[in-house]
Design a protein around this motif. Structure first.
Motif, PDB file in Angstrom:
ATOM      1  N   ILE A   1     -87.465 -19.530  -3.456  1.00 12.61           N
ATOM      2  CA  ILE A   1     -86.602 -18.574  -2.370  1.00 12.61           C
ATOM      3  C   ILE A   1     -85.752 -19.295  -1.433  1.00 12.61           C
ATOM      4  O   ILE A   1     -86.523 -20.366  -0.629  1.00 12.61           O
ATOM      5  CB  ILE A   1     -87.614 -17.584  -1.604  1.00 12.61           C
ATOM      6  CG1 ILE A   1     -88.143 -16.519  -2.669  1.00 12.61           C
ATOM      7  CG2 ILE A   1     -86.599 -16.914  -0.446  1.00 12.61           C
ATOM      8  CD1 ILE A   1     -89.109 -15.760  -2.017  1.00 12.61           C
ATOM      9  N   PRO A   2     -84.487 -19.566  -1.250  1.00 15.59           N
ATOM     10  CA  PRO A   2     -83.668 -20.404  -0.687  1.00 15.59           C
ATOM     11  C   PRO A   2     -84.027 -19.812   0.854  1.00 15.59           C
ATOM     12  O   PRO A   2     -83.850 -18.825   1.314  1.00 15.59           O
ATOM     13  CB  PRO A   2     -82.185 -19.927  -0.757  1.00 15.59           C
ATOM     14  CG  PRO A   2     -82.233 -19.336  -2.043  1.00 15.59           C
ATOM     15  CD  PRO A   2     -83.698 -18.589  -2.192  1.00 15.59           C
ATOM     16  N   GLY A   3     -84.279 -21.058   1.931  1.00 14.33           N
ATOM     17  CA  GLY A   3     -84.380 -20.898   3.006  1.00 14.33           C
ATOM     18  C   GLY A   3     -85.686 -20.185   3.870  1.00 14.33           C
ATOM     19  O   GLY A   3     -86.141 -20.104   4.745  1.00 14.33           O
ATOM     20  N   SER A   4     -86.682 -20.183   2.641  1.00 12.62           N
ATOM     21  CA  SER A   4     -88.098 -19.353   3.173  1.00 12.62           C
ATOM     22  C   SER A   4     -88.877 -20.362   4.151  1.00 12.62           C
ATOM     23  O   SER A   4     -89.476 -19.830   4.938  1.00 12.62           O
ATOM     24  CB  SER A   4     -88.970 -19.365   1.901  1.00 12.62           C
ATOM     25  OG  SER A   4     -89.000 -20.519   1.031  1.00 12.62           O
ATOM     26  N   VAL A   5     -88.706 -21.819   3.754  1.00 12.59           N
ATOM     27  CA  VAL A   5     -89.454 -22.467   4.807  1.00 12.59           C
ATOM     28  C   VAL A   5     -89.007 -22.356   6.341  1.00 12.59           C
ATOM     29  O   VAL A   5     -89.612 -22.387   7.162  1.00 12.59           O
ATOM     30  CB  VAL A   5     -89.288 -24.221   4.229  1.00 12.59           C
ATOM     31  CG1 VAL A   5     -89.890 -25.130   5.233  1.00 12.59           C
ATOM     32  CG2 VAL A   5     -90.309 -24.169   3.122  1.00 12.59           C
ATOM     33  N   GLU A   6     -87.455 -22.349   6.273  1.00 17.98           N
ATOM     34  CA  GLU A   6     -87.268 -22.258   7.563  1.00 17.98           C
ATOM     35  C   GLU A   6     -87.189 -21.003   8.107  1.00 17.98           C
ATOM     36  O   GLU A   6     -87.565 -20.932   9.523  1.00 17.98           O
ATOM     37  CB  GLU A   6     -85.492 -22.534   7.422  1.00 17.98           C
ATOM     38  CG  GLU A   6     -85.002 -23.936   7.277  1.00 17.98           C
ATOM     39  CD  GLU A   6     -85.243 -24.329   5.757  1.00 17.98           C
ATOM     40  OE1 GLU A   6     -85.453 -23.166   4.837  1.00 17.98           O
ATOM     41  OE2 GLU A   6     -84.869 -25.359   5.345  1.00 17.98           O
ATOM     42  N   ILE A   7     -87.234 -19.855   7.478  1.00 18.33           N
ATOM     43  CA  ILE A   7     -87.597 -18.593   8.000  1.00 18.33           C
ATOM     44  C   ILE A   7     -89.038 -18.565   8.532  1.00 18.33           C
ATOM     45  O   ILE A   7     -89.350 -18.147   9.517  1.00 18.33           O
ATOM     46  CB  ILE A   7     -87.427 -17.636   6.736  1.00 18.33           C
ATOM     47  CG1 ILE A   7     -86.000 -17.245   6.576  1.00 18.33           C
ATOM     48  CG2 ILE A   7     -88.061 -16.233   7.319  1.00 18.33           C
ATOM     49  CD1 ILE A   7     -85.569 -16.282   5.399  1.00 18.33           C
TER      50      ILE A   7
ATOM     51  N   SER B   1     -80.231 -24.280  10.485  1.00 19.81           N
ATOM     52  CA  SER B   1     -79.463 -25.427   9.768  1.00 19.81           C
ATOM     53  C   SER B   1     -79.602 -25.155   8.134  1.00 19.81           C
ATOM     54  O   SER B   1     -79.309 -26.189   7.327  1.00 19.81           O
ATOM     55  CB  SER B   1     -80.049 -26.844  10.118  1.00 19.81           C
ATOM     56  OG  SER B   1     -81.578 -26.861   9.957  1.00 19.81           O
ATOM     57  N   CYS B   2     -80.362 -24.242   7.753  1.00 20.94           N
ATOM     58  CA  CYS B   2     -80.547 -23.899   6.307  1.00 20.94           C
ATOM     59  C   CYS B   2     -79.276 -23.373   5.685  1.00 20.94           C
ATOM     60  O   CYS B   2     -78.460 -23.306   6.352  1.00 20.94           O
ATOM     61  CB  CYS B   2     -81.815 -23.057   6.114  1.00 20.94           C
ATOM     62  SG  CYS B   2     -81.487 -21.430   6.425  1.00 20.94           S
ATOM     63  N   ILE B   3     -79.490 -23.274   4.658  1.00 25.46           N
ATOM     64  CA  ILE B   3     -78.268 -22.698   3.758  1.00 25.46           C
ATOM     65  C   ILE B   3     -77.944 -21.178   4.272  1.00 25.46           C
ATOM     66  O   ILE B   3     -76.789 -20.878   4.000  1.00 25.46           O
ATOM     67  CB  ILE B   3     -78.639 -22.726   2.462  1.00 25.46           C
ATOM     68  CG1 ILE B   3     -77.550 -22.672   1.329  1.00 25.46           C
ATOM     69  CG2 ILE B   3     -79.724 -21.864   1.788  1.00 25.46           C
ATOM     70  CD1 ILE B   3     -77.397 -23.082   0.189  1.00 25.46           C
ATOM     71  N   LEU B   4     -78.956 -20.612   4.575  1.00 28.59           N
ATOM     72  CA  LEU B   4     -78.786 -19.190   5.162  1.00 28.59           C
ATOM     73  C   LEU B   4     -77.978 -18.963   6.429  1.00 28.59           C
ATOM     74  O   LEU B   4     -77.378 -17.820   6.627  1.00 28.59           O
ATOM     75  CB  LEU B   4     -80.000 -18.126   4.991  1.00 28.59           C
ATOM     76  CG  LEU B   4     -80.765 -18.223   3.722  1.00 28.59           C
ATOM     77  CD1 LEU B   4     -81.933 -17.587   3.845  1.00 28.59           C
ATOM     78  CD2 LEU B   4     -79.847 -17.723   2.645  1.00 28.59           C
ATOM     79  N   ALA B   5     -78.022 -20.245   7.106  1.00 28.20           N
ATOM     80  CA  ALA B   5     -77.309 -20.039   8.492  1.00 28.20           C
ATOM     81  C   ALA B   5     -77.631 -18.809   9.293  1.00 28.20           C
ATOM     82  O   ALA B   5     -76.772 -18.224   9.691  1.00 28.20           O
ATOM     83  CB  ALA B   5     -75.905 -20.363   8.456  1.00 28.20           C
ATOM     84  N   PHE B   6     -78.787 -18.324   9.734  1.00 25.04           N
ATOM     85  CA  PHE B   6     -79.276 -17.108  10.255  1.00 25.04           C
ATOM     86  C   PHE B   6     -79.156 -17.363  11.945  1.00 25.04           C
ATOM     87  O   PHE B   6     -79.369 -18.447  12.215  1.00 25.04           O
ATOM     88  CB  PHE B   6     -80.410 -16.501   9.648  1.00 25.04           C
ATOM     89  CG  PHE B   6     -81.497 -17.395   9.844  1.00 25.04           C
ATOM     90  CD1 PHE B   6     -82.414 -17.927  10.727  1.00 25.04           C
ATOM     91  CD2 PHE B   6     -82.097 -17.915   8.485  1.00 25.04           C
ATOM     92  CE1 PHE B   6     -83.368 -18.830  10.863  1.00 25.04           C
ATOM     93  CE2 PHE B   6     -83.216 -19.031   8.253  1.00 25.04           C
ATOM     94  CZ  PHE B   6     -83.728 -19.243   9.540  1.00 25.04           C
TER      95      PHE B   6
END
Length: 169
Positions: free
Chosen positions: A48-54, A129-134
């Protein structure tokens, strides 16, 4: 007639329960997200993209900071009690408020600088800084809210020391 302090205390209790619920839900969501991420990675080769950052930037902040005041009021924070049982009560009655004041100063700084960081993140629309840029401002706000609630509880423990459920082991 009930006083303003009574209603303020009830409002803080209610807000603390909401925060604790948010903390528990973040643990559940973290568990589900990690499970889905690992499952996707192992079985489908697609994490899942961005799961670590979330997990790092939102869920852990929510889990820790929103639960701090509740844990404090329950007497659940780490304390060194090995030496306490050998100290006279008179000394403890002096040292405990001093330690609470130090904790209050520390978490007041976290609250102040957390609020500053939240305002800056809102102003400049800071994103992850992740791909999702939340957006990062909500995470900073949750940190600030949790630290502020802990400050309120520390003040309360200085004014009413018997309210905290400290357990001596």
């Amino acid at each position: 007639m009930k006083s303003f302090a009574y209603f303020l205390g009830k409002a803080i209790d209610y807000l603390e329960k909401i925060c604790m619920t948010g903390s528990v839900l973040s643990v559940i969501f973290m568990m589900l997200l990690v499970t889905a991420d690992v499952t996707g990675r192992k079985f489908f080769g697609q994490p899942i993209p961005g799961s670590v950052e979330i997990n790092e930037e939102y869920l852990m902040v929510t889990m820790v900071y929103l639960a701090m005041s509740y844990v404090y009021i329950q007497g659940g924070h780490v304390r060194v009690t090995l030496i306490r049982r050998f100290l006279p009560q008179v000394f403890l009655k002096v040292i405990d408020p001093c330690l609470n004041a130090l904790g209050l100063a520390f978490f007041s700084l976290i609250t102040y600088f957390g609020w500053q960081k939240t305002a800056t993140a809102l102003k400049f629309k800071e994103t992850s800084s992740c791909i999702l840029a939340f957006p990062m401002a909500p995470a900073y706000f949750l940190l600030t809210l949790g630290a502020a609630l802990l400050c309120v509880r520390i003040i309360e423990s200085i004014v009413q020391p018997a309210k905290i459920k400290w357990e001596e082991n």
